[in-house]
Design an enzyme around this catalytic site. Structure first.
Site, PDB file in Angstrom:
ATOM      1  N   HIS A 212      43.989  30.731  53.376  1.00 33.14           N
ATOM      2  CA  HIS A 212      43.222  31.906  52.957  1.00 33.14           C
ATOM      3  C   HIS A 212      41.729  31.637  52.805  1.00 33.14           C
ATOM      4  O   HIS A 212      40.960  32.558  52.569  1.00 33.14           O
ATOM      5  CB  HIS A 212      43.765  32.438  51.623  1.00 33.14           C
ATOM      6  CG  HIS A 212      43.420  31.552  50.462  1.00 33.14           C
ATOM      7  ND1 HIS A 212      44.163  30.457  50.146  1.00 33.14           N
ATOM      8  CD2 HIS A 212      42.399  31.590  49.583  1.00 33.14           C
ATOM      9  CE1 HIS A 212      43.624  29.860  49.095  1.00 33.14           C
ATOM     10  NE2 HIS A 212      42.548  30.527  48.733  1.00 33.14           N
TER      11      HIS A 212
HETATM   12  C1  UD1 Z   1      39.823  33.735  45.435  1.00 38.90           C
HETATM   13  C2  UD1 Z   1      39.093  32.438  45.039  1.00 38.90           C
HETATM   14  C3  UD1 Z   1      39.767  31.241  45.697  1.00 38.90           C
HETATM   15  C4  UD1 Z   1      41.252  31.225  45.389  1.00 38.90           C
HETATM   16  C5  UD1 Z   1      41.853  32.554  45.838  1.00 38.90           C
HETATM   17  C6  UD1 Z   1      43.350  32.617  45.566  1.00 38.90           C
HETATM   18  C7  UD1 Z   1      36.680  32.825  44.681  1.00 38.90           C
HETATM   19  C8  UD1 Z   1      35.328  32.501  45.193  1.00 38.90           C
HETATM   20  N1  UD1 Z   1      37.702  32.453  45.470  1.00 38.90           N
HETATM   21  O1  UD1 Z   1      39.631  33.917  46.830  1.00 38.90           O
HETATM   22  O2  UD1 Z   1      39.189  30.058  45.194  1.00 38.90           O
HETATM   23  O3  UD1 Z   1      41.861  30.146  46.060  1.00 38.90           O
HETATM   24  O4  UD1 Z   1      41.201  33.608  45.114  1.00 38.90           O
HETATM   25  O5  UD1 Z   1      43.915  33.729  46.126  1.00 38.90           O
HETATM   26  O6  UD1 Z   1      36.813  33.350  43.602  1.00 38.90           O
HETATM   27  N2  UD1 Z   1      42.113  41.338  48.031  1.00 38.90           N
HETATM   28  C9  UD1 Z   1      43.116  42.269  48.002  1.00 38.90           C
HETATM   29  N3  UD1 Z   1      43.865  42.352  46.865  1.00 38.90           N
HETATM   30  C10 UD1 Z   1      43.661  41.559  45.787  1.00 38.90           C
HETATM   31  C11 UD1 Z   1      42.618  40.614  45.840  1.00 38.90           C
HETATM   32  C12 UD1 Z   1      41.850  40.510  46.951  1.00 38.90           C
HETATM   33  O7  UD1 Z   1      43.346  42.999  48.951  1.00 38.90           O
HETATM   34  O8  UD1 Z   1      44.403  41.685  44.813  1.00 38.90           O
HETATM   35  C13 UD1 Z   1      41.319  41.210  49.256  1.00 38.90           C
HETATM   36  C14 UD1 Z   1      40.046  42.012  49.211  1.00 38.90           C
HETATM   37  O9  UD1 Z   1      39.847  42.547  50.476  1.00 38.90           O
HETATM   38  C15 UD1 Z   1      38.999  40.975  48.928  1.00 38.90           C
HETATM   39  C16 UD1 Z   1      39.558  39.728  49.599  1.00 38.90           C
HETATM   40  O10 UD1 Z   1      40.979  39.863  49.450  1.00 38.90           O
HETATM   41  O11 UD1 Z   1      37.756  41.340  49.395  1.00 38.90           O
HETATM   42  C17 UD1 Z   1      39.105  38.450  48.990  1.00 38.90           C
HETATM   43  O12 UD1 Z   1      39.358  38.449  47.584  1.00 38.90           O
HETATM   44  P1  UD1 Z   1      38.390  37.633  46.568  1.00 38.90           P
HETATM   45  O13 UD1 Z   1      38.854  37.803  45.191  1.00 38.90           O
HETATM   46  O14 UD1 Z   1      36.983  37.957  46.883  1.00 38.90           O
HETATM   47  O15 UD1 Z   1      38.587  36.129  46.978  1.00 38.90           O
HETATM   48  P2  UD1 Z   1      39.855  35.344  47.524  1.00 38.90           P
HETATM   49  O16 UD1 Z   1      39.672  35.158  48.977  1.00 38.90           O
HETATM   50  O17 UD1 Z   1      41.146  35.939  47.057  1.00 38.90           O
END
Ligand code: UD1
Length: 392
Positions: A212
């Site tokens: 991811h």
């Molecule tokens: C975050 C952490 C990463 C961790 C990961 C676990 C940071 C910088 N990164 O990354 O270290 O390993 O979580 O999962 O904080 N989204 C959804 N639903 C959700 C959450 C996210 O659809 O419940 C999608 C959204 O489009 C979002 C993207 O995932 O923009 C990324 O989510 P984000 O929280 O920005 O970071 P992660 O990639 O999940």
């Protein structure tokens, strides 16, 4: 003593579960749990609270998705009000996600002591958002709780005073030890069983995949090379691949998969899994392929061979003592190392000292001992630890 603990993203939930449980055993502690809302989908958040028996958060800041800057700033703005109202004696942050840094920044600006759980880990790669979050959080934390000895070295090198650094072990492994017996009895999603049976999986050996990180999935060339590697491995062993929302979006955009049903190549794609389902699959897998930090540690604790699709790791003990092998962002090296494991030549590791299920107890004991009523300041609150941090 009032402890305010902040969580936001999936790996945070696993780390706070044993901490909250341990805090609940101390009658003198008043605990407040705040969820920033960084992760909000049922599978990414609520499912973890249920599996890990984490109490309902007192407050959910509901920041949701956004750019890293928006997310960080929004959390700070919303958290400031909560901290003003609750006036905690110490703020506990865990891991390295955006919520971790935002909470630590808010606390330091408000003059509140910060405890960072999982301090000191360094990949030395500042292009990773997590590395920046780690370095900055450690720079302003008053209690630095560390999982492995290299973390202590890193913090000392950065000038953190040694009396603030506590090598306590790994709270993620506390959770693993507590919940593994439950996980073993956990039913897997019926659609997973149906589809993987179709591919000859689950009954026999299988591999488990998680990817991811932006560095792995955001560049289509890299993602395609790894995907081709996975398809090659899947000719020899079925693979189960729960997709993080980011990965699912990138794979759709790159035309690598259209739907969950696409398992004809031996790679079974499924939605993100709950903690117990994933732990069960991990513990029984022949190999695990990942770019996650926590999974590198969990496979080391479980003794399951792990191939990490990254150029570096901030968790070097999983390489020196555990079952982890770094293969880089390189599809052919991945296939080569996977074949070694399938021939029974996978790395045999050992479980690091202090990864014994007692890290949370050590952390809470330390906080209780260090922030005591006899440290009460003139204003009635607990005295701040000294912030005179000149290197010794
Ligand atoms: C975050 C952490 C990463 C961790 C990961 C676990 C940071 C910088 N990164 O990354 O270290 O390993 O979580 O999962 O904080 N989204 C959804 N639903 C959700 C959450 C996210 O659809 O419940 C999608 C959204 O489009 C979002 C993207 O995932 O923009 C990324 O989510 P984000 O929280 O920005 O970071 P992660 O990639 O999940």
């Amino acid at each position: 003593m009032r402890i305010l603990t902040i969580v936001g993203a999936r790996p945070n939930f696993v780390k706070v579960a044993p901490l909250m449980d341990e805090m609940s055993r101390h009658p003198d502690l008043e605990t407040i749990l705040v969820h920033t809302g960084q992760h909000y989908d049922h599978e990414m958040s609520r499912a973890f609270f249920e599996d890990l028996e984490i109490p309902e958060p007192h407050v959910n800041l509901e920041v949701g998705s956004g750019t890293a800057v928006t997310q960080t700033a929004e959390i700070m703005l919303r958290l400031e009000r909560v901290m003003e109202e609750t006036q905690p004696d110490v703020v506990v942050v865990v891991g390295d996600v955006n919520s971790t840094l935002s909470a630590a920044l808010t606390a330091v600006k408000m003059g509140q002591p910060i405890a960072h759980v999982e301090a000191g880990l360094r990949s030395f790669d500042r292009t990773m958002p997590e590395e920046v979050n780690r370095v900055l959080t450690d720079a302003i934390s008053d209690f630095l709780f560390v999982t492995e000895p290299t973390g202590v070295d890193n913090l000392l090198r950065e000038g953190r005073p040694k009396e603030r650094i506590f090598l306590v072990g790994n709270v993620m492994i506390d959770a693993l030890r507590r919940f593994l017996p439950h996980a073993k009895h956990r039913a897997l999603p019926p659609e997973l069983c149906a589809r993987s049976k179709h591919n000859g999986g689950l009954a026999g050996s299988y591999g488990l995949v998680t990817l991811h990180r932006p560095s792995t999935v955001d560049n289509l060339w890299t993602l395609r090379a790894i995907w081709e590697g996975l398809e090659e491995i899947a000719k020899e062993v079925p693979l189960i691949f729960p997709l993080h929302p980011r990965t699912q979006n990138r794979m759709k955009e790159g035309g690598l998969c259209d739907s969950w049903q696409d398992a004809s190549n031996g790679v079974c794609l499924v939605p993100p899994m709950s903690y117990l389902q994933f732990l069960k699959l991990q513990s029984e897998a022949t190999l695990v392929i990942t770019d996650s930090g926590g999974v590198q540690e969990e496979t080391t604790a479980l003794g399951v061979p792990c191939l990490t699709v990254r150029e570096n790791t901030e968790r070097p003990i999983t390489l020196s003592e555990g079952t982890n092998v770094l293969v880089g962002l390189n599809g052919s090296r991945l296939v080569q190392e996977a074949r070694k494991i399938l021939r029974g030549e996978g790395k045999k590791g050992q479980v690091p000292t202090l990864w014994d299920g007692q890290a949370s107890a050590r952390i809470v004991r330390t906080l209780v001992d260090q922030i005591r009523p006899d440290h009460l300041s003139e204003t009635g609150g607990y005295a701040l630890p000294s912030r005179d941090w000149r290197p010794t």
